[in-house]
Design an enzyme around this catalytic site. Structure first.
Site, short mmCIF file in Angstrom:
data_model
loop_
_atom_site.label_atom_id
_atom_site.label_comp_id
_atom_site.label_asym_id
_atom_site.label_seq_id
_atom_site.Cartn_x
_atom_site.Cartn_y
_atom_site.Cartn_z
N TYR A 66 87.83 -7.62 71.43
CA TYR A 66 88.93 -7.22 72.31
C TYR A 66 88.38 -6.68 73.63
CZ TYR A 66 93.16 -4.89 73.92
OH TYR A 66 94.22 -4.48 74.66
N TYR B 248 92.76 2.72 73.16
CA TYR B 248 91.96 2.01 72.16
C TYR B 248 90.75 2.89 71.87
CZ TYR B 248 90.12 -2.20 69.78
OH TYR B 248 89.66 -3.13 68.87
P1 NAD Z 1 94.96 -7.62 60.53
O1 NAD Z 1 95.56 -6.35 60.03
O2 NAD Z 1 95.65 -8.88 60.19
O3 NAD Z 1 93.46 -7.77 60.09
C1 NAD Z 1 92.58 -6.73 59.85
C2 NAD Z 1 92.11 -6.87 58.41
O4 NAD Z 1 90.96 -6.08 58.17
C3 NAD Z 1 93.15 -6.43 57.39
O5 NAD Z 1 93.43 -7.52 56.52
C4 NAD Z 1 92.46 -5.31 56.63
O6 NAD Z 1 92.82 -5.28 55.28
C5 NAD Z 1 91.01 -5.70 56.82
N1 NAD Z 1 90.03 -4.64 56.59
C6 NAD Z 1 90.00 -3.39 57.11
N2 NAD Z 1 88.92 -2.72 56.65
C7 NAD Z 1 88.25 -3.58 55.83
C8 NAD Z 1 87.07 -3.46 55.04
N3 NAD Z 1 86.36 -2.34 55.01
N4 NAD Z 1 86.68 -4.53 54.31
C9 NAD Z 1 87.38 -5.68 54.33
N5 NAD Z 1 88.51 -5.85 55.06
C10 NAD Z 1 88.94 -4.80 55.79
O7 NAD Z 1 94.87 -7.42 62.10
P2 NAD Z 1 94.32 -8.36 63.29
O8 NAD Z 1 94.83 -7.70 64.53
O9 NAD Z 1 94.61 -9.78 63.05
O10 NAD Z 1 92.75 -8.10 63.23
C11 NAD Z 1 91.79 -9.12 63.04
C12 NAD Z 1 90.69 -8.98 64.08
O11 NAD Z 1 91.24 -9.27 65.37
C13 NAD Z 1 90.08 -7.59 64.19
O12 NAD Z 1 88.69 -7.71 64.42
C14 NAD Z 1 90.76 -7.03 65.43
O13 NAD Z 1 90.01 -6.00 66.05
C15 NAD Z 1 90.81 -8.28 66.27
N6 NAD Z 1 91.70 -8.23 67.45
C16 NAD Z 1 93.02 -7.91 67.30
C17 NAD Z 1 93.84 -7.87 68.43
C18 NAD Z 1 95.32 -7.55 68.30
O14 NAD Z 1 95.98 -7.28 69.31
N7 NAD Z 1 95.89 -7.61 67.11
C19 NAD Z 1 93.32 -8.17 69.69
C20 NAD Z 1 91.97 -8.50 69.81
C21 NAD Z 1 91.16 -8.52 68.68
#
Ligand code: NAD
Length: 286
Positions: free
Chosen positions: A172, A182
């Site tokens: 991000y 953040y």
């Molecule tokens: P999401 O909630 O769908 O995914 C995050 C997942 O991480 C969840 O399924 C959670 O259960 C899992 N998780 C947390 N701790 C864990 C652990 N110790 N072991 C295994 N799994 C674990 O949310 P998302 O937003 O799709 O996130 C996915 C990726 O995208 C992340 O790296 C996030 O930082 C990144 N991201 C998200 C955004 C946004 O706006 N949503 C923007 C840029 C990047």
């Protein structure tokens, strides 16, 4: 033979991991997922009861099939790392072999090898706190769950990845530009993840012939993003200020992930690809 993908960080149908699973499945890959242990039960139950059937629909026809769901907690590398309180926690008691090492061993025993590894997980317990108010413990927890988890996944999965394979993570913009809100060391964790992408591309490229890239995604209202607290503001800000004034779809990231994971990207490694409607390129909002 079609490709096989392991996607770590899928626990519902709202996040990027799910969309990446769908895009890879639509391209013909076999899908395995790693689900955070405390979220496993509800995810499997929802899958079984058909709660996701609508969002399982693929544009190519048919439904997303997940060949196997593995329990995973990417904060623990080996069984020796698991403290007593977690071992005895009832949310963990029903599952076994969920450390990164054991998970990779289980995938190897079941399927032999994979071609695509996706890291779509992050966790920062103090994400709502400004960096200056973040504890050392909270900061290190963010880096452990969000960044070292990727190093660990590659360490244990690379040996079972076929040459020409691809590893991918999600990052991000807060790693490189100031995004107030953040917090908790999550901006630091993403900066480390992006730097590690380059070093891991070198090491895994030389040793295993696999590619390592990261996608810097725009804001999406996932479960994780709701926990940060200001996701609606980020989505509105992006729609108002990005070159492309449309809402980012999880599928936009899924499609880019499918490209990076495919032979179409066979010379692409060590890169960060923005999938954010171009917001990163703006210097002055107009
Ligand atoms: P999401 O909630 O769908 O995914 C995050 C997942 O991480 C969840 O399924 C959670 O259960 C899992 N998780 C947390 N701790 C864990 C652990 N110790 N072991 C295994 N799994 C674990 O949310 P998302 O937003 O799709 O996130 C996915 C990726 O995208 C992340 O790296 C996030 O930082 C990144 N991201 C998200 C955004 C946004 O706006 N949503 C923007 C840029 C990047």
């Amino acid at each position: 033979r079609g490709k096989r993908a392991f996607i770590a960080g899928v626990a519902d149908d709202q996040g990027f991991g799910w969309a990446i699973a769908k895009a890879l499945a639509a391209a013909g890959a076999e899908i395995l997922v790693g689900t955070w242990v405390p979220a496993l039960n509800i995810f499997e139950t929802s899958l079984r009861r058909g709660k996701f059937d609508e969002s399982r629909q693929l544009p190519t026809g048919g439904l997303l099939e997940i060949a196997k769901v593995y329990p995973l907690d990417a904060v623990f590398d080996t069984p020796e790392d698991v403290p007593e309180d977690i071992k005895n926690n009832k949310r963990y008691a029903g599952s076994t072999a969920w450390t990164v090492q054991e998970c990779a061993e289980a995938v190897k025993a079941d399927f032999g090898s994979i071609d695509i590894l996706v890291h779509s997980l992050a966790n920062g317990p103090e994400v709502t706190k400004p960096l200056m108010e973040t504890s050392r413990k909270g900061y290190l927890a963010a880096v452990s769950a969000s960044t070292y988890s990727y190093v660990s996944l590659l360490k244990y999965f690379a040996p079972i990845m076929n040459p020409g394979g691809s590893a991918l993570s999600l990052t991000y913009l807060a790693s490189e530009k100031i995004i107030p809100g953040y917090g908790g060391g999550m901006s630091s964790a993403k900066a480390a993840l992006e730097s590690d992408t380059r070093v891991l591309a070198f090491e895994a490229g030389r040793k295993y012939g696999i590619r390592v890239n990261t996608i810097s995604a725009g804001p999406l209202k996932s479960r994780a993003a709701k926990a940060i607290g200001f996701i609606d503001d980020m989505i509105n800000y992006s729609s108002a200020n990005a070159p492309l004034q449309k809402e980012l779809e999880a599928d936009d990231v899924g499609h880019a992930a499918a490209f990076l994971s495919s032979p179409l990207a066979s010379a692409v490694t060590g890169t960060l690809l923005y999938v954010d409607n171009g917001l990163h390129a703006m210097g002055l909002a107009v």
